[in-house]
Design a protein around this motif. Structure first.
Motif, PDB file in Angstrom:
ATOM      1  N   HIS A  90       0.933  -1.186  -0.216  1.00  0.00           N
ATOM      2  CA  HIS A  90       0.154   0.034   0.033  1.00  0.00           C
ATOM      3  C   HIS A  90       0.683   1.199   0.169  1.00  0.00           C
ATOM      4  O   HIS A  90       0.422   2.414  -0.813  1.00  0.00           O
ATOM      5  CB  HIS A  90      -0.708  -0.204   1.120  1.00  0.00           C
ATOM      6  N   ARG A  96      -3.821   6.611  -2.351  1.00  0.00           N
ATOM      7  CA  ARG A  96      -4.929   5.709  -2.202  1.00  0.00           C
ATOM      8  C   ARG A  96      -5.099   4.743  -0.997  1.00  0.00           C
ATOM      9  O   ARG A  96      -6.221   4.688  -0.934  1.00  0.00           O
ATOM     10  CB  ARG A  96      -4.615   4.582  -3.486  1.00  0.00           C
ATOM     11  N   PHE A  97      -4.222   4.663  -0.726  1.00  0.00           N
ATOM     12  CA  PHE A  97      -4.467   4.321   0.343  1.00  0.00           C
ATOM     13  C   PHE A  97      -4.223   4.328   2.106  1.00  0.00           C
ATOM     14  O   PHE A  97      -3.522   3.970   2.485  1.00  0.00           O
ATOM     15  CB  PHE A  97      -4.081   2.263   0.608  1.00  0.00           C
ATOM     16  N   GLU A 132     -11.011   2.720  -0.775  1.00  0.00           N
ATOM     17  CA  GLU A 132      -9.633   1.767  -1.271  1.00  0.00           C
ATOM     18  C   GLU A 132      -9.203   0.665  -2.411  1.00  0.00           C
ATOM     19  O   GLU A 132      -8.984   1.601  -3.169  1.00  0.00           O
ATOM     20  CB  GLU A 132      -8.910   2.085  -0.405  1.00  0.00           C
TER      21      GLU A 132
END
Length: 344
Positions: A90, A96-97, A132
């Protein structure tokens, strides 16, 4: 002659049946980016492959494909259908995460198996509707073992890291690096050997398993083992939803049944076992191993450095409308209870 013709016909019939069976088997193409000797490729994927084959009566299998792109592209490869499934770190996709950083927080003090299972349970309870993993079918959440410092110089205090060029993998590591005053250098894990060999970096934050998996014992002189580790790194395993939708529903359900918590536990356990091998490799290579005792000055320094990182994370996900504090408290409780059972 008649008997020979009958035998030939039987063999041909069996061959045709076998060919038809082989042709009807669905292959899930799994993109992987670490070396074949990494525990994911050497242990996790072969085991999961067998689980899938057994669960689907051999109608679905798994084939690993390498060199399909940078590790950070694995999520997009699967979303776009270039690969059917993959795993990703990640921290390689900043922004994004964010919710997955729940398990990366410093000083959790448990094994990768315990952390992985806790992460899977808590994610499904608290973060199920978060965006996510949109475009992906999440099938496992895995952490590596406790992250440590591997370097070409001794680390006896946090100040020893100041102004040193350290490769960090993103996520919570970035916060730790900023607080420690080091010079962060980005780069995927498979490139760390080359970066150390060429002097691009002075050290790296990684679990001890990678001393062996990435042959770091050839290019480092010191490994510093903080009690409980500095952080955990989080990964996910995921499948293209269209691939699953095209399967017979009973096969899709069978694959999901042998994934989830079962696959997460397997992934974490493989990382833990690999950590043992990594430490042995470091010892055999003559790497200086500094095992920092609980309560030692460096351990206390690190605890002070890490203080409040969890609060910063909670604030950073406030816009996602999740109960991050409750989730973090539960993750810690689940992970430590699971670890207590493992230690019995």
């Amino acid at each position: 002659m008649k008997k020979l013709k009958t035998t030939v016909a039987l063999v041909a019939t069996l061959g045709a049946l076998y060919s038809t069976s082989a042709m009807s088997q669905t292959v899930m193409r799994f993109a992987s980016w670490m070396p074949p000797t990494h525990p994911v490729n050497e242990v996790v994927l072969p085991t999961w492959k067998k689980w899938i084959e057994d669960a689907t009566d051999n109608r679905v299998t798994l084939a690993v494909e390498y060199n399909m792109g940078h590790p950070k592209t694995m999520f997009n490869l699967v979303e776009d259908g270039v690969a059917d499934a993959s795993w990703g770190y990640h921290g390689y996709v900043p922004g994004r995460f964010r919710l997955t950083q729940i398990v990366e927080q410093p000083l959790l003090g448990v094994s990768a198996e315990a952390a992985s299972v806790a992460h899977w349970r808590v994610h499904n309870k608290y973060f199920q509707g978060a965006p996510e993993f949109d475009g992906l079918e999440l099938v496992a959440l895995v952490t590596h073992g406790p992250g440590q410092v591997h370097s070409t110089f001794p680390v006896n205090s946090i100040s020893d890291l100041q102004n040193k060029k350290i490769r960090i993998g993103g996520g919570v590591q970035a916060v730790i690096g900023e607080r420690a005053g080091l010079v962060p250098v980005a780069g995927p894990a498979p490139k760390v050997y080359e970066m150390l060999q060429q002097g691009v970096i002075d050290g790296v934050f990684l679990p001890v398993c990678d001393v062996k998996n990435l042959r770091l014992d050839e290019v480092i002189t010191h490994t510093t083992q903080l009690p409980g580790g500095m952080y955990l790194g989080s990964f996910s395993f995921f499948i293209n939803p269209d691939f699953l939708a095209d399967l017979d529903p009973k096969d899709r359900d069978a694959i999901l049944k042998v994934s989830g918590e079962q696959l997460s536990a397997l992934g974490g356990r493989a990382q833990d076992e690999s950590d043992v091998a990594g430490l042995e490799a470091a010892k055999a290579a003559g790497v200086n191993i500094n095992v920092v005792a609980e309560g030692a000055p460096l351990a206390q320094e690190y605890a002070q450095l890490a203080e409040g990182i969890d609060d910063t994370w909670i604030e950073s996900v406030a816009d996602l409308k999740v109960d991050a504090r409750a989730a973090l408290d539960e993750l810690r409780a689940v992970a430590r209870a699971y670890q207590a059972e493992l230690d019995k």
